[in-house]
Write a protein that holds these residues in place. Sequence first.
Motif, mmCIF file in Angstrom:
data_model
loop_
_atom_site.group_PDB
_atom_site.id
_atom_site.type_symbol
_atom_site.label_atom_id
_atom_site.label_comp_id
_atom_site.label_asym_id
_atom_site.label_seq_id
_atom_site.Cartn_x
_atom_site.Cartn_y
_atom_site.Cartn_z
ATOM 1 N N ASN A 298 0.865 -1.187 0.000
ATOM 2 C CA ASN A 298 0.000 0.000 0.000
ATOM 3 C C ASN A 298 0.893 1.225 0.000
ATOM 4 O OD1 ASN A 298 -2.466 1.654 0.487
ATOM 5 N ND2 ASN A 298 -1.467 2.009 2.475
ATOM 6 N N HIS A 299 1.027 1.834 -1.191
ATOM 7 C CA HIS A 299 1.918 2.984 -1.304
ATOM 8 C C HIS A 299 1.469 3.828 -2.489
ATOM 9 C CE1 HIS A 299 5.655 5.305 -1.892
ATOM 10 N NE2 HIS A 299 5.928 5.018 -0.634
ATOM 11 N N LYS A 300 1.630 5.127 -2.373
ATOM 12 C CA LYS A 300 1.161 6.023 -3.431
ATOM 13 C C LYS A 300 1.870 5.792 -4.764
ATOM 14 C CE LYS A 300 4.332 9.706 -1.989
ATOM 15 N NZ LYS A 300 4.457 11.092 -1.463
ATOM 16 N N LYS A 301 3.103 5.222 -4.728
ATOM 17 C CA LYS A 301 3.843 4.994 -5.969
ATOM 18 C C LYS A 301 3.737 3.548 -6.465
ATOM 19 C CE LYS A 301 7.164 8.788 -5.544
ATOM 20 N NZ LYS A 301 8.602 9.177 -5.501
ATOM 21 N N THR A 302 3.021 2.715 -5.732
ATOM 22 C CA THR A 302 2.720 1.369 -6.233
ATOM 23 C C THR A 302 1.202 1.281 -6.396
ATOM 24 O OG1 THR A 302 2.715 0.450 -3.968
ATOM 25 C CG2 THR A 302 4.776 0.309 -5.228
ATOM 26 N N PHE A 303 0.528 0.779 -5.380
ATOM 27 C CA PHE A 303 -0.933 0.718 -5.388
ATOM 28 C C PHE A 303 -1.454 1.319 -4.079
ATOM 29 C CE2 PHE A 303 0.481 -3.088 -7.757
ATOM 30 C CZ PHE A 303 -0.064 -2.798 -9.000
ATOM 31 N N PRO A 304 -2.234 2.375 -4.147
ATOM 32 C CA PRO A 304 -2.849 2.887 -2.915
ATOM 33 C C PRO A 304 -3.999 1.967 -2.492
ATOM 34 C CG PRO A 304 -3.576 4.186 -4.788
ATOM 35 C CD PRO A 304 -2.569 3.198 -5.316
ATOM 36 N N LEU A 305 -3.633 0.787 -2.042
ATOM 37 C CA LEU A 305 -4.610 -0.282 -1.811
ATOM 38 C C LEU A 305 -5.688 0.135 -0.809
ATOM 39 C CD1 LEU A 305 -5.539 -3.178 -2.290
ATOM 40 C CD2 LEU A 305 -3.874 -3.938 -0.574
ATOM 41 N N LYS B 157 25.941 -23.719 -9.827
ATOM 42 C CA LYS B 157 26.172 -22.278 -9.815
ATOM 43 C C LYS B 157 24.916 -21.587 -9.290
ATOM 44 C CE LYS B 157 29.571 -22.218 -13.575
ATOM 45 N NZ LYS B 157 30.722 -21.773 -12.759
ATOM 46 N N ASN B 158 25.115 -20.692 -8.367
ATOM 47 C CA ASN B 158 24.010 -19.940 -7.779
ATOM 48 C C ASN B 158 23.667 -18.767 -8.698
ATOM 49 O OD1 ASN B 158 22.123 -18.847 -6.055
ATOM 50 N ND2 ASN B 158 23.644 -17.781 -4.820
ATOM 51 N N ILE B 159 22.447 -18.768 -9.218
ATOM 52 C CA ILE B 159 22.026 -17.730 -10.164
ATOM 53 C C ILE B 159 21.303 -16.613 -9.419
ATOM 54 C CG2 ILE B 159 20.595 -17.231 -12.179
ATOM 55 C CD1 ILE B 159 21.082 -20.164 -13.040
ATOM 56 N N THR B 160 21.817 -15.410 -9.558
ATOM 57 C CA THR B 160 21.242 -14.235 -8.910
ATOM 58 C C THR B 160 20.900 -13.207 -9.979
ATOM 59 O OG1 THR B 160 22.675 -14.605 -7.004
ATOM 60 C CG2 THR B 160 21.618 -12.467 -7.152
ATOM 61 N N VAL B 161 19.721 -12.599 -9.837
ATOM 62 C CA VAL B 161 19.311 -11.611 -10.842
ATOM 63 C C VAL B 161 19.230 -10.220 -10.216
ATOM 64 C CG1 VAL B 161 18.037 -13.349 -12.148
ATOM 65 C CG2 VAL B 161 16.807 -11.923 -10.512
ATOM 66 N N TYR B 162 19.565 -9.242 -11.051
ATOM 67 C CA TYR B 162 19.520 -7.832 -10.672
ATOM 68 C C TYR B 162 18.728 -7.076 -11.726
ATOM 69 C CZ TYR B 162 23.514 -9.042 -7.679
ATOM 70 O OH TYR B 162 24.336 -9.622 -6.745
ATOM 71 N N GLY B 163 18.014 -6.069 -11.306
ATOM 72 C CA GLY B 163 17.263 -5.285 -12.276
ATOM 73 C C GLY B 163 16.917 -3.919 -11.732
ATOM 74 N N GLN B 164 16.484 -3.053 -12.630
ATOM 75 C CA GLN B 164 16.015 -1.732 -12.227
ATOM 76 C C GLN B 164 14.762 -1.414 -13.022
ATOM 77 O OE1 GLN B 164 19.032 1.214 -11.862
ATOM 78 N NE2 GLN B 164 17.638 2.848 -11.244
ATOM 79 N N GLU B 165 13.783 -0.826 -12.328
ATOM 80 C CA GLU B 165 12.505 -0.491 -12.948
ATOM 81 C C GLU B 165 11.996 0.820 -12.363
ATOM 82 O OE1 GLU B 165 9.081 -0.071 -14.910
ATOM 83 O OE2 GLU B 165 10.693 -1.463 -15.445
ATOM 84 N N MET B 166 11.577 1.732 -13.239
ATOM 85 C CA MET B 166 11.183 3.065 -12.786
ATOM 86 C C MET B 166 9.718 3.172 -12.388
ATOM 87 S SD MET B 166 11.205 5.256 -16.356
ATOM 88 C CE MET B 166 10.773 6.768 -15.502
ATOM 89 N N HIS B 167 8.860 2.274 -12.866
ATOM 90 C CA HIS B 167 7.435 2.330 -12.537
ATOM 91 C C HIS B 167 7.165 1.527 -11.269
ATOM 92 C CE1 HIS B 167 6.586 4.387 -16.253
ATOM 93 N NE2 HIS B 167 7.228 3.443 -16.922
ATOM 94 N N GLY B 168 6.597 2.183 -10.272
ATOM 95 C CA GLY B 168 6.423 1.563 -8.965
ATOM 96 C C GLY B 168 5.601 0.291 -8.974
ATOM 97 N N GLN B 169 4.528 0.278 -9.756
ATOM 98 C CA GLN B 169 3.658 -0.898 -9.774
ATOM 99 C C GLN B 169 4.378 -2.116 -10.351
ATOM 100 O OE1 GLN B 169 0.230 0.409 -11.959
ATOM 101 N NE2 GLN B 169 -0.491 1.755 -10.323
ATOM 102 N N THR B 170 5.056 -1.919 -11.486
ATOM 103 C CA THR B 170 5.756 -3.055 -12.095
ATOM 104 C C THR B 170 6.962 -3.471 -11.258
ATOM 105 O OG1 THR B 170 6.758 -1.419 -13.576
ATOM 106 C CG2 THR B 170 5.006 -2.766 -14.479
ATOM 107 N N TRP B 171 7.616 -2.512 -10.590
ATOM 108 C CA TRP B 171 8.709 -2.852 -9.671
ATOM 109 C C TRP B 171 8.204 -3.787 -8.571
ATOM 110 C CZ3 TRP B 171 8.831 -1.352 -4.413
ATOM 111 C CH2 TRP B 171 10.011 -1.668 -3.741
ATOM 112 N N LEU B 172 7.062 -3.442 -7.968
ATOM 113 C CA LEU B 172 6.501 -4.273 -6.901
ATOM 114 C C LEU B 172 6.121 -5.655 -7.416
ATOM 115 C CD1 LEU B 172 5.449 -4.628 -4.002
ATOM 116 C CD2 LEU B 172 3.265 -3.648 -4.763
#
Length: 626
Positions: free
Chosen positions: A117-124, A242-257
């Motif tokens: 519940n956040h204004k930049k993701t979903f104001p649930l 091998k341990n697979i680790t992923v990294y990413g960056q996303e500017m839109h709050g909803q898709t980031w969540l």
Amino acid sequence: MMKKTNENKIGDFYWAYADILRGIGINESMYDQRIMAFMALKLLVDNELVSFNFDYKKNFGLPKQTFLIYKGTDTKETLINIINGIKQLGSSKLQYFIQDKNYNIDGEDENILYYINHKKTFPLISYIEELENSYLEMVLDIYIQKANFKDYPKEEYKNLYETTISRMKKLSGDLTGQHFTQKSIIHLMCEYAVEDLKKSKSDILAIYDPACGTGSMLMESAYYFDKKINYTEKGNKRKKLKNITVYGQEMHGQTWLLCKIFLEISQIQNTIAHGNTLTNPAFDKINGDNSFDFIIANPPFGVDWKHDYDKVIANMKKEQNSNFFVIKDNNKIITPKKSDGQFLFMQHIINLLQVSKKHGKDAKAVVISSTGLITSGKETSAEGIIRKKIFQDGWVDTLLEQPKAMFTNTDISTLLWFLDNKQTKQNQVYLIKTDNSYINNHFKSKELKVLYTTARVKKDKQKNSYSDKNIVTIAKLLQNKQEFPLFSKWLQFDEKYTINFENELHYDIDTSSIVQDTFNIEESYQALCLALMFSDEINNKYSNFKETIDKLSSYIDGGFVDEFYEDYVNIYQKVCQMMQKNQKDINKKFQDMIIAQKQKEFENIDKTFKEIEHINTKVKISLEIV
């Protein structure tokens, strides 16, 4: 055995909740926000990542003493209390929901549950408050009955957002959207790096996507590398994993969540930063001093970045410490046109390749772009100067032109840029064209796909994909760099740094050795006239007359070669086998097969014309006018 949830049934909750939203006067363009907000929460509930559920009739699944802490005057107040206290209700199954708060929205909290519940993701809570209590209970019932994600296959979560968005956009009439990357493209991109990653001395394989969206490419690449690297071809787990680790960056709050949720459900170790990669890149280096192992990206096409210009330039002025591969002309920093930031993402990725090289580590990247990156702009333009520097320095190992109709919401052709920090070939690039027009010049109404195939499940404009066999063949071309002018060649740059694939891989075969001008077309038309006027009478005497005329007609209208479609299928299958085995003289062998095939077609039509000639000689037509 895992039971696969029926997608149509899953889809029912969209429409059911939409009916309620329509009833309370919510604009259709705002449905998807609300539907995804509850969906995000239900994903956590059904995967037991929180200790409550949606069953308001049974205390939301909480133990009695815990429920009393959150109990309100009605269902609405109780659910709001639960959402406000959700950080205390995370289950022990959560693995990667705590990350450095500097990666999270506004650096407010390290716990991802805080952002449900956040204004930049979903104001649930706002979405809950706008519903009367009885309507809220109806919504909770809808998600209980129609959105059961308990048995939903983990490998399908990456498609759930796309499915939800596409349904909602159709409902609202807005069909624009992102270029969602289908699984087969991701597999091809990953296959490029498999052998290098197998040889990596590191026990950790770090994958990075600078524009990761909901994590679709990261999830699929993690699955693919795990299967290809940690398991044998027979499916047995290797001793050293091998341990697979992923990294990413996303500017839109909803898709980031949603990205964090999908990766958590998939149990993939991850760090996903919120923010604008171009103005505030979160990762200078990945995987410690050794940097990353593989970058995979499908940056947005044609997105305006003029509002970010000052920050980008300030970053580039750091030069050696910049997050970009800085390009100068006459001591002036060169940036791409402000209406399209694709090259900025490319420069960010190449900078990371540079960083890894300084640390003595091999690294690769594959980036999707529009074809405009290699065709637009004069040599003196910003795009021309950027292209020249990238190619001159040898960052691009291979450029592959994909067929059209590979994405759900666009049917344009696109490029795959295969980047390698070994920089073994300066001022030249290997080209692969997956769809050469020569192939289907053979036919009138048939279509033959050689290095790609028809998608098993067509979605909107997405009609094509790569089969496993296609990927094997293309991967061999990537590995062996075989020159076969129908599909591939080395291009040495001179003054121009633009590329037209159609011109570079224009293909034709000289079949002049086959005599094709002995047919008497006048006799052919005479036979056709006879067929129209006296077909029944002639057919009684010449049983194969109708078949002969049909062949003649197909020759005249150009459809004759369609009869030999399977012969061409066999030829191109042999070609693919030769490419996979890296056989020599493949072009000559291919031309020999095509010439032999054309000879066969000539002999077949020659036989038809001889039959026509025979009929014309023997049939006497007498017209008597009374």
